[in-house]
Motif scaffolding. Structure first.
Motif, short mmCIF file in Angstrom:
data_model
loop_
_atom_site.label_atom_id
_atom_site.label_comp_id
_atom_site.label_asym_id
_atom_site.label_seq_id
_atom_site.Cartn_x
_atom_site.Cartn_y
_atom_site.Cartn_z
N VAL A 185 -0.78 -14.50 3.96
CA VAL A 185 -0.98 -13.42 4.93
C VAL A 185 -0.30 -12.16 4.37
N ARG A 186 -0.65 -11.02 4.96
CA ARG A 186 -0.05 -9.74 4.60
C ARG A 186 0.98 -9.35 5.64
N LEU A 187 2.20 -9.05 5.21
CA LEU A 187 3.23 -8.50 6.10
C LEU A 187 4.08 -7.55 5.28
N GLU A 188 4.49 -6.45 5.85
CA GLU A 188 5.40 -5.56 5.13
C GLU A 188 6.81 -6.17 5.08
N ALA A 189 7.64 -5.60 4.20
CA ALA A 189 8.96 -6.18 3.94
C ALA A 189 9.75 -6.44 5.23
N GLU A 190 9.75 -5.45 6.11
CA GLU A 190 10.52 -5.59 7.36
C GLU A 190 9.97 -6.75 8.19
#
Lengths: 274, 274
Positions: A176-181
């Motif tokens: 999946v795609r998630l930003e660092a935070e």
């Protein structure tokens, strides 16, 4: 299993295979290309998370693949062509003669077993090299990782070359795609200990008491992980020979995954999957 | 440090850089090509085993390299050219603008410290992929291996792409050519325990009591090591997830080298080098 011969490179039925390198860059609207027998067999196996839309084989490659073709749903067309026609379709010389188009489908969220079951997730930050991303998926599959999380800067695991380098693992390992935070929030919400790999890490990998639920965080070889991510994770380093402290990020990931997999073997949790 | 501007792609002084891809295949008569700043800096460092014959830089790359250029012997010419001229010389678009020609010199035998000093040597059998050979050299350097032995089928570590993938390690780590039989004789003559890596290996890597003097034997991903080599070595496997037992050979080498380097750290021999 009947095949459909293609003689005209401009045949609209095989439009998804046309201008391959140009489309690598601009994208394929929910589709991806699989090349070569190894990855095709993965796509057509029960292990793959994606479904094929069509196959395009050179005439002589259809017979050796008859076992997987026989099991293919009738709704998936199998086109055959000469390698010359295949090359004209793709826009560069095709040697292997085995290609398929797969359908991405909607992103499926990572479903992890609840604590205290062991979990191993990989988080990739800013990895813009397809070889590295492909290699990391291959290593994630080899050591049984439960999933991969990628930030926006990290390149697409379903890019043509990434699938090939992954030996098909990009079709198997959930991502999946998630930003660092959001990655760090995901770790917290799922009781995963974030382990941040860096040449400046505090703990030595070989000495690491591996948590049974972990998220391995890997950054690009140049800038690496942000100070903020490092501050919020257990930081780990891989000691190297003085004067040559340079390890490919996919290789560093393999060392980390192997260490955690072996620790999990040595300290089996009662809820471990068999 | 004065540089020599080149305007004519056919200038005989830069003939060693011409027709680069064709010469990759036919060879360069005792020369090799280094590309990019990272590997150039290795070539010009004290760590490299080879000497430069000349450098060819794009005009704008000379200034940032002035530190290493200043230390270069006056006998090594530094040519500069536009990227357009460099591309015309090489025969394909040059983006990085940093190249050098190095001299192979005569093969230097591996000089190993006598037993009981610890030694770690890598033996490669039938590795025909330049990425894999480059990657193995990078890993050998990262974990302080004393040398690499290659059989005739294994490709040249000084091939242009292998040097690049090795991040310059192919210029540092000593290597020699020996056939499989001679490799085993070399191991015996030098008190090295041969460790043969194979999916069918008897010992699990993570449990391996590492000998202080070892030769890691790695074969190609397909056929692997011969039954004869396996019979004459301690065989080792790296356990993987069921259903996806596929690891790149350079990655397998990294896991083995890391394990042995960490065991050497945990069991320092009185004669260990610092």
């Amino acid at each position: 299993m009947s095949t459909i011969p293609i003689d005209d490179p401009a045949d609209p039925r095989i439009a998804a295979y046309a201008a391959m390198r140009e489309r690598d860059i601009v994208g394929r609207e929910g589709r991806f290309i699989v090349e070569g027998e190894v990855t095709l067999r993965v796509l057509l196996s029960g292990a793959a998370r994606f479904t094929p839309e069509s196959l395009l084989l050179s005439h002589e490659r259809a017979a050796p693949l008859s076992d997987v073709l026989a099991a293919l749903p009738g709704s998936v067309p199998v086109y055959t062509a000469s390698k010359a026609v295949m090359s004209a379709i793709a826009g560069f010389p095709i040697h292997r003669g085995v290609m398929a188009v797969g359908l991405r489908g909607a992103e499926i969220p990572l479903a992890l077993p609840p604590a205290p079951a062991p979990v191993l997730v990989v988080g990739l930050v800013g990895l813009t090299n397809h070889d590295n991303v492909g290699g990391l998926f291959r290593n994630a599959a080899a050591f049984g990782a439960d999933g991969v999380i990628l930030d926006r800067a990290t390149c697409d695991p379903l890019y043509r070359k990434a699938i090939r380098v992954s030996a098909g693992a990009a079709l198997i390992v959930p991502f999946v795609r998630l930003e660092a935070e959001a990655m760090l929030h995901f770790a917290e919400a799922n009781d995963l200990v974030p382990l941040a790999f860096s040449p400046r890490g505090e703990h030595v990998l070989a000495d690491l008491e591996a948590p049974s639920r972990a998220m391995l965080l890997l950054g690009s070889e140049g800038p690496g992980l942000s100070p903020d991510m490092m501050a919020r994770a257990r930081t780990v380093r891989i000691p190297m020979a003085s004067g040559f402290d340079s390890l490919n990020v996919a290789t560093a990931g393999a060392l980390a995954l192997h260490h955690l997999a072996m620790r999990a073997r040595d300290n089996p949790h009662p809820l471990s999957r068999p």
